[in-house]
Write an enzyme that holds these catalytic residues in place. Structure first.
Site, PDB file in Angstrom:
ATOM      1  N   TRP A 131      41.165 -27.813  -5.320  1.00 41.35           N
ATOM      2  CA  TRP A 131      41.058 -27.046  -6.562  1.00 41.35           C
ATOM      3  C   TRP A 131      41.470 -25.597  -6.257  1.00 41.35           C
ATOM      4  CZ3 TRP A 131      36.124 -24.335  -8.459  1.00 41.35           C
ATOM      5  CH2 TRP A 131      36.278 -23.903  -9.787  1.00 41.35           C
ATOM      6  N   ASP A 163      31.339 -30.468  -2.955  1.00 39.50           N
ATOM      7  CA  ASP A 163      31.505 -29.908  -4.284  1.00 39.50           C
ATOM      8  C   ASP A 163      31.343 -31.071  -5.267  1.00 39.50           C
ATOM      9  OD1 ASP A 163      32.191 -28.723  -6.629  1.00 39.50           O
ATOM     10  OD2 ASP A 163      34.174 -28.026  -5.992  1.00 39.50           O
ATOM     11  N   LYS A 186      30.826 -30.545 -16.792  1.00 40.94           N
ATOM     12  CA  LYS A 186      31.600 -31.688 -17.296  1.00 40.94           C
ATOM     13  C   LYS A 186      30.675 -32.822 -17.721  1.00 40.94           C
ATOM     14  CE  LYS A 186      34.807 -29.320 -15.090  1.00 40.94           C
ATOM     15  NZ  LYS A 186      36.055 -28.734 -15.424  1.00 40.94           N
TER      16      LYS A 186
HETATM   17  C1  LIG Z   1      36.533 -29.240  -8.027  1.00 41.14           C
HETATM   18  C2  LIG Z   1      35.791 -28.340  -8.931  1.00 41.14           C
HETATM   19  N1  LIG Z   1      34.732 -27.679  -8.467  1.00 41.14           N
HETATM   20  C3  LIG Z   1      34.017 -26.858  -9.238  1.00 41.14           C
HETATM   21  C4  LIG Z   1      34.348 -26.643 -10.546  1.00 41.14           C
HETATM   22  C5  LIG Z   1      33.471 -25.695 -11.265  1.00 41.14           C
HETATM   23  O1  LIG Z   1      33.457 -25.665 -12.600  1.00 41.14           O
HETATM   24  P1  LIG Z   1      32.337 -24.871 -13.386  1.00 41.14           P
HETATM   25  O2  LIG Z   1      32.203 -23.536 -12.767  1.00 41.14           O
HETATM   26  O3  LIG Z   1      32.849 -24.828 -14.769  1.00 41.14           O
HETATM   27  O4  LIG Z   1      31.084 -25.670 -13.246  1.00 41.14           O
HETATM   28  C6  LIG Z   1      35.470 -27.294 -11.091  1.00 41.14           C
HETATM   29  C7  LIG Z   1      35.910 -27.063 -12.461  1.00 41.14           C
HETATM   30  O5  LIG Z   1      36.988 -27.298 -12.888  1.00 41.14           O
HETATM   31  C8  LIG Z   1      36.193 -28.167 -10.263  1.00 41.14           C
HETATM   32  O6  LIG Z   1      37.249 -28.844 -10.697  1.00 41.14           O
END
Ligand SMILES: Cc1ncc(COP(=O)(O)O)c(C=O)c1O
Length: 419
Positions: free
Chosen positions: A143, A224, A260
């Site tokens: 990511w 993660d 999500k």
């Molecule tokens: C791999 C991954 N980690 C963490 C996140 C963290 O998202 P958020 O800060 O919206 O919880 C995302 C969001 O797209 C993600 O794809």
């Protein structure tokens, strides 16, 4: 120009020589999509779920929890640095499982964080400032924000191999080889499920091999967990890798997001769990998180979203309802994968790896399909067909709806043939 601006000495105007920062690749695409007035456009750039009607989906279980909270007329006092206790307990049980030995023995330091991003940022600060870890290891690719989050906390980011040359399947042997070569104590980020951006996860047997490797080589696993329940529709299945590592005796750090799986994107609900070897170590880590890390960072995390998540996780009826809704979201994504693959193959779209095999579109898992399209093909999709995805070829299948499948498939065929 500001009236009287000339009176500002150059030294006082600290903004005079600041260049504009480049837009974030994903958020920049979302903005461009919104600004486009094309009559037909499709947004497959951002990892945000849309219902079958293409609109944002508010889970009925979440709405019900929210209404209940409002009717309880609760206060708006500050939370302690570590957040809402009920939320922390339920969140850690959700990911580690209620039969986790570490939880039963009180060896897990859990703190609430600003969604998954905040959990990762707090985790990065804990590694750098408290544990004196200077390097973080990411899969290539990972990511995009991982690089920025760990870099912003002062860690050096290094990468290990993950995806094969066709860009559509995991290259497990190469991944293992790179990890096996790391020095003991190295900290490695693992995507608990639904790897972003590739959608390619290790199998259960491969996760077991990785757990053995981490123990043998004394590596530190940092999971993660941004998509628990989203990948398979079953949160226990999606947490299997995290739980296998804990069971094997590794000491994982686990960053959680409820953006999500609960559709709580803007409420910023997440947690960091640090599994420790003893209660004394847990207490020390927890105190380091509370005082040195969290107090100067945001002092007290947001209350409302944590209350919603705790209500849904802790109430049997709401939780059962939520499980059904989560399965519904996961099923819709899977059905869109199947439909897109079938349509691409039906119209004879040449696949990026050659031939007309698009099986990777439905064998990959989670929100994203790593299509294998090149940056130039992605650019043409956007410029000619008004279909937006990231330039690495990642398409958010959660943004695809049935009426758009033939349009998107035909456009993909056109850009591959035009290349
Ligand atoms: C791999 C991954 N980690 C963490 C996140 C963290 O998202 P958020 O800060 O919206 O919880 C995302 C969001 O797209 C993600 O794809």
């Amino acid at each position: 120009m500001l009236r009287g601006a000339r009176r500002l000495s150059t030294a006082a105007n600290i903004w005079a020589k600041i260049p504009a920062a480049p837009p974030d690749p994903i958020l920049g695409l979302v903005a461009a999509f919104k600004a486009s007035d094309a009559p037909r456009k499709v947004n497959l750039s951002q990892g945000a779920y849309r219902g079958g009607d293409g609109k944002p989906y508010i889970l009925p279980s979440i709405r019900a929890a929210e209404r209940a909270i409002v009717s309880e007329d609760t206060d708006k006092e500050y939370l302690p640095q570590e957040g809402l206790a009920a939320f922390g307990k339920l969140a850690s049980e959700f990911v580690l499982g209620t039969d986790s030995a570490a939880l039963k023995e009180g060896r897990v330091a859990t703190v609430q964080a600003l969604s998954g991003t905040g959990a990762l940022r707090v985790c990065a600060a804990l590694l750098k400032e408290v544990a004196k870890v200077d390097v973080i290891h990411l899969s290539q690719p990972s990511w995009g924000n991982h690089h920025k989050i760990f870099g912003a906390a002062g860690l050096e980011v290094r990468s290990h191999r993950y995806i094969d040359a066709s860009q559509t399947a995991l290259e497990f042997g190469a991944m293992k080889e790179d990890l096996a070569a790391l020095p003991p104590g190295s900290c490695v980020v693992l995507h608990a499920c639904a790897h972003n951006p590739t959608g390619c996860d290790p199998t259960e047997a491969q996760w077991a091999e990785l757990a053995d490797l981490f123990l043998a080589k004394e590596l530190v696993p940092l999971f993660d967990a941004a998509y628990q329940g989203y990948a398979s529709g079953n949160p226990d299945v999606d947490a299997a890798a995290v739980r296998a590592f804990e069971k094997a005796g590794a000491l994982p750090l686990v960053c959680q997001s409820f953006a999500k799986n609960m559709g709580l994107y803007g409420e910023r609900v997440g947690a960091l769990n640090v599994v420790c070897a003893s209660v004394a170590e847990r207490d020390a880590v927890f105190s380091q998180l509370q005082g040195p890390i969290l107090r100067p960072l945001w002092s007290s995390p947001p209350l409302h979203g944590a209350r919603i998540a705790a209500k849904v996780l802790g109430d049997v009826t709401l939780r059962t309802q939520w499980m059904g809704e989560l399965k519904g979201m996961s099923d819709r994504i899977i059905s869109m994968r199947v439909a897109l693959r079938a349509e691409l193959e039906r119209i004879g779209a040449p696949s990026p790896a050659g031939g007309g095999d698009w099986s990777h579109v439905d064998s990959q898992i989670g929100m994203f399909a790593f299509t294998g399209l090149s940056a130039a093909q992605v650019d043409r999709l956007r410029e000619v067909h008004n279909i937006y995805l990231t330039r690495d070829g990642r398409a958010s299948i959660a943004g695809l709806t049935s009426p758009d499948v033939p349009y998107v498939a035909a456009a993909i065929k056109e850009v591959v043939e035009a290349a």
